[in-house]
Design a protein around this motif. Sequence first.
Motif, PDB file in Angstrom:
ATOM      1  N   THR A  29       0.853  -1.179   0.000  1.00 45.40           N
ATOM      2  CA  THR A  29       0.000   0.000   0.000  1.00 45.40           C
ATOM      3  C   THR A  29       0.892   1.233   0.000  1.00 45.40           C
ATOM      4  O   THR A  29       2.131   1.128  -0.052  1.00 45.40           O
ATOM      5  N   CYS A  30       0.297   2.417   0.039  1.00 45.77           N
ATOM      6  CA  CYS A  30       1.074   3.650   0.122  1.00 45.77           C
ATOM      7  C   CYS A  30       1.476   3.910   1.577  1.00 45.77           C
ATOM      8  O   CYS A  30       0.720   3.636   2.511  1.00 45.77           O
ATOM      9  N   ALA A  31       2.663   4.460   1.748  1.00 47.53           N
ATOM     10  CA  ALA A  31       3.132   4.780   3.093  1.00 47.53           C
ATOM     11  C   ALA A  31       2.224   5.794   3.760  1.00 47.53           C
ATOM     12  O   ALA A  31       2.006   5.743   4.981  1.00 47.53           O
ATOM     13  N   HIS A  32       1.637   6.726   2.968  1.00 50.33           N
ATOM     14  CA  HIS A  32       0.805   7.749   3.612  1.00 50.33           C
ATOM     15  C   HIS A  32      -0.525   7.180   4.117  1.00 50.33           C
ATOM     16  O   HIS A  32      -1.156   7.759   4.994  1.00 50.33           O
ATOM     17  N   VAL A  33      -0.953   6.044   3.580  1.00 53.31           N
ATOM     18  CA  VAL A  33      -2.183   5.404   4.070  1.00 53.31           C
ATOM     19  C   VAL A  33      -1.988   4.904   5.499  1.00 53.31           C
ATOM     20  O   VAL A  33      -2.904   4.933   6.327  1.00 53.31           O
ATOM     21  N   VAL A  34      -0.795   4.433   5.822  1.00 49.30           N
ATOM     22  CA  VAL A  34      -0.514   3.886   7.156  1.00 49.30           C
ATOM     23  C   VAL A  34       0.472   4.793   7.898  1.00 49.30           C
ATOM     24  O   VAL A  34       1.274   4.331   8.705  1.00 49.30           O
ATOM     25  N   GLY A  35       0.370   6.090   7.626  1.00 47.05           N
ATOM     26  CA  GLY A  35       1.303   7.034   8.215  1.00 47.05           C
ATOM     27  C   GLY A  35       1.232   7.103   9.726  1.00 47.05           C
ATOM     28  O   GLY A  35       2.195   7.520  10.374  1.00 47.05           O
ATOM     29  N   ARG A  36       0.085   6.702  10.318  1.00 47.38           N
ATOM     30  CA  ARG A  36      -0.065   6.748  11.769  1.00 47.38           C
ATOM     31  C   ARG A  36       0.039   5.359  12.401  1.00 47.38           C
ATOM     32  O   ARG A  36      -0.456   5.116  13.505  1.00 47.38           O
ATOM     33  N   SER A  37       0.702   4.447  11.704  1.00 46.50           N
ATOM     34  CA  SER A  37       0.767   3.074  12.212  1.00 46.50           C
ATOM     35  C   SER A  37       1.552   2.972  13.510  1.00 46.50           C
ATOM     36  O   SER A  37       1.432   1.972  14.227  1.00 46.50           O
ATOM     37  N   GLY A  38       2.328   3.990  13.832  1.00 51.42           N
ATOM     38  CA  GLY A  38       3.058   3.960  15.095  1.00 51.42           C
ATOM     39  C   GLY A  38       2.158   4.073  16.305  1.00 51.42           C
ATOM     40  O   GLY A  38       2.511   3.620  17.396  1.00 51.42           O
ATOM     41  N   THR A  39       0.991   4.685  16.107  1.00 52.78           N
ATOM     42  CA  THR A  39       0.061   4.862  17.223  1.00 52.78           C
ATOM     43  C   THR A  39      -1.284   4.197  16.993  1.00 52.78           C
ATOM     44  O   THR A  39      -1.967   3.832  17.953  1.00 52.78           O
ATOM     45  N   ASP A  40      -1.694   4.055  15.730  1.00 58.38           N
ATOM     46  CA  ASP A  40      -3.010   3.487  15.426  1.00 58.38           C
ATOM     47  C   ASP A  40      -2.859   2.103  14.821  1.00 58.38           C
ATOM     48  O   ASP A  40      -1.913   1.846  14.054  1.00 58.38           O
ATOM     49  N   PRO A  41      -3.787   1.186  15.125  1.00 60.84           N
ATOM     50  CA  PRO A  41      -3.702  -0.163  14.560  1.00 60.84           C
ATOM     51  C   PRO A  41      -3.985  -0.164  13.064  1.00 60.84           C
ATOM     52  O   PRO A  41      -4.717   0.683  12.550  1.00 60.84           O
ATOM     53  N   VAL A  42      -3.362  -1.107  12.369  1.00 58.54           N
ATOM     54  CA  VAL A  42      -3.570  -1.283  10.926  1.00 58.54           C
ATOM     55  C   VAL A  42      -4.400  -2.543  10.722  1.00 58.54           C
ATOM     56  O   VAL A  42      -4.099  -3.595  11.304  1.00 58.54           O
ATOM     57  N   GLY A  43      -5.468  -2.428   9.912  1.00 59.60           N
ATOM     58  CA  GLY A  43      -6.301  -3.584   9.601  1.00 59.60           C
ATOM     59  C   GLY A  43      -6.434  -3.776   8.104  1.00 59.60           C
ATOM     60  O   GLY A  43      -6.456  -2.802   7.343  1.00 59.60           O
TER      61      GLY A  43
END
Length: 596
Positions: A29-43
């Motif tokens: 995927t694009c890095a900006h889609v999961v830009g907050r993965s450090g704090t928010d869960p990715v599904g």
Amino acid sequence: MTSASWHARITCGRETGAGFLVTERHVLTCAHVVGRSGTDPVGVSFAPGEAAIPARVVAHGGWDGRETDPGDVAVLELDREVPMKPAEFAAPSDAYGDPPRRLLAYGFPKRYDEGTIAEYRATADQLIAGEWVQLEAWAAHGQPLVPGFSGAALTLADTGRVVGMVSAAARDPGIRNGRMLPAHIMARYWPRLGELIPTPEYGRPEKERLRELVAGYGASEVPECGPERLYRDAVGPFGPPVPSRGFASLWDAAWYLLSEVPDTGAVARFAARLADFTEDAPTRGALRTWPRGPHDRRGAPPVHAPAGHRVAPELARAGRSAPAARPWSPILVEIAPSGSGDHRFLVEVSAYNGRHRRVVGSRPLPAERVRAYVLERIDEAYHELEPDARELIAFVLPRRWLNTDVAHWKRSADDDSPLGSFAPLVVMDLERRRSGGLQHKLLKKWQHLDAQPAARLHRIGCGAVGQDPVRLTIGLRRGADMVGFASPPRADGTRRLFQASLNAAVPVMLWPRTGCRGEQRGGAHEDCSGAAFLDRLAEHLADLPPSELPTYIHELRETAYASDSPEPHWAYDLALLWEDPRCLPDPVGYLHSPVG
């Protein structure tokens, strides 16, 4: 094609985007889609209404938050493998054509949790900022690229194969264009992707092996030769230039050669060149023989025997085993001044198969590292020889270093026996090898020798230092096939006669590396060791064809090295200059200059 189950909906906090499955457990995927993965869960979900599979970011292209930043790529690893078949990729050039290819993107904008399709095409194959391809709408109506399409795979409408990923859309909804990150660009940032993208000639196993060998190296690990330099050596002086962006890593350069350079042999040359800067011997061997295995002879050129390699009948009569009438398979060691100081040299080791030459190692080195490097590469060069090859180790040395004791070098760190006892070993003159005129004269000499039953030996005794070098050169051109010196080329007078013999294109020269220096003129040397050396030489060379001298001198050296006599064997320090250009032709394969 659009119903492929590998399309994925990605959520990360309040952000929603798209992605696609590339292995049973990895999603792009694009890095900006999961830009907050450090704090928010990715599904990640693959069907409407199904529970999202937790995922984590395991690779990142380096995107740092701005819309124009490169590397907007993220690789997600799922908590578990999924049963659906991953996406398949098209070749990099398949995204373009005349007429244009219709590309489909499957995204997840607001109110389209089940997904929707946008139809686009690539404007041209020209990269913008070395990273993106511009997209424009296939038609003036239909679904535009909007938030929710970021990270969507762009697929060929007719095959469903992936050519890239949506990375951006125009801010103005009235402008129906966007950007695609081509698949081969994404492989810069995640090397495993390169195995999945079709490239000319090399399949997935070869690319996987190359990735394993190359991707772990950082440019700092090869400070003498970075990725740009390795690339230039691989493509040669007339190949495509280094891209303006440069190369971020060795893998970046290797992948560029695989995916964007038409010469499919360039990447193999890149791997072989990298091998030269690799300290681990198994890795070095694997790089040098990629894409072949180290003992795989598939595709090896046939060996053609030059004329003139006859069996010496005297060897058989003397009870020694006569060599088979096969051509030599030389391992060539060329040591030349680097031009960057008296204590640095250009060292190249090659293996010949007929007229085909494979470079095993080529490095600029300080003097103290030359011997270890040469011995290590000679050992590796044997991998290039056929099992029944007639080995010959040939050192090409500058004229003033022809008396170097290369035959006495210890064969390896684990074997103290002299290199000259391991295989037939000869030296050659660097200046003469580079002279077209002298090489032509040598070829004519060998044509003459092939028609003669024996060669003529011209003796140059210790007391001959006052002889005129020019007259000697002219006389030897007409009347000598071999020259024997009673003393080494150390004193000025002997050196001048030695050079005169080289300039006469005498194909065989022999001398003792040590002993009488030949500085006095006249008859004072009649009983010295030099005169005895020439007598023994004449006795042992009688009726031997010059083409077999490397083998015979090798046998003499073995006898001398193994002798337990308190006095040194007369041939213990015997040096042999022997040059047949037919055995070492100008190479038709890969050559490069490692100066730099």
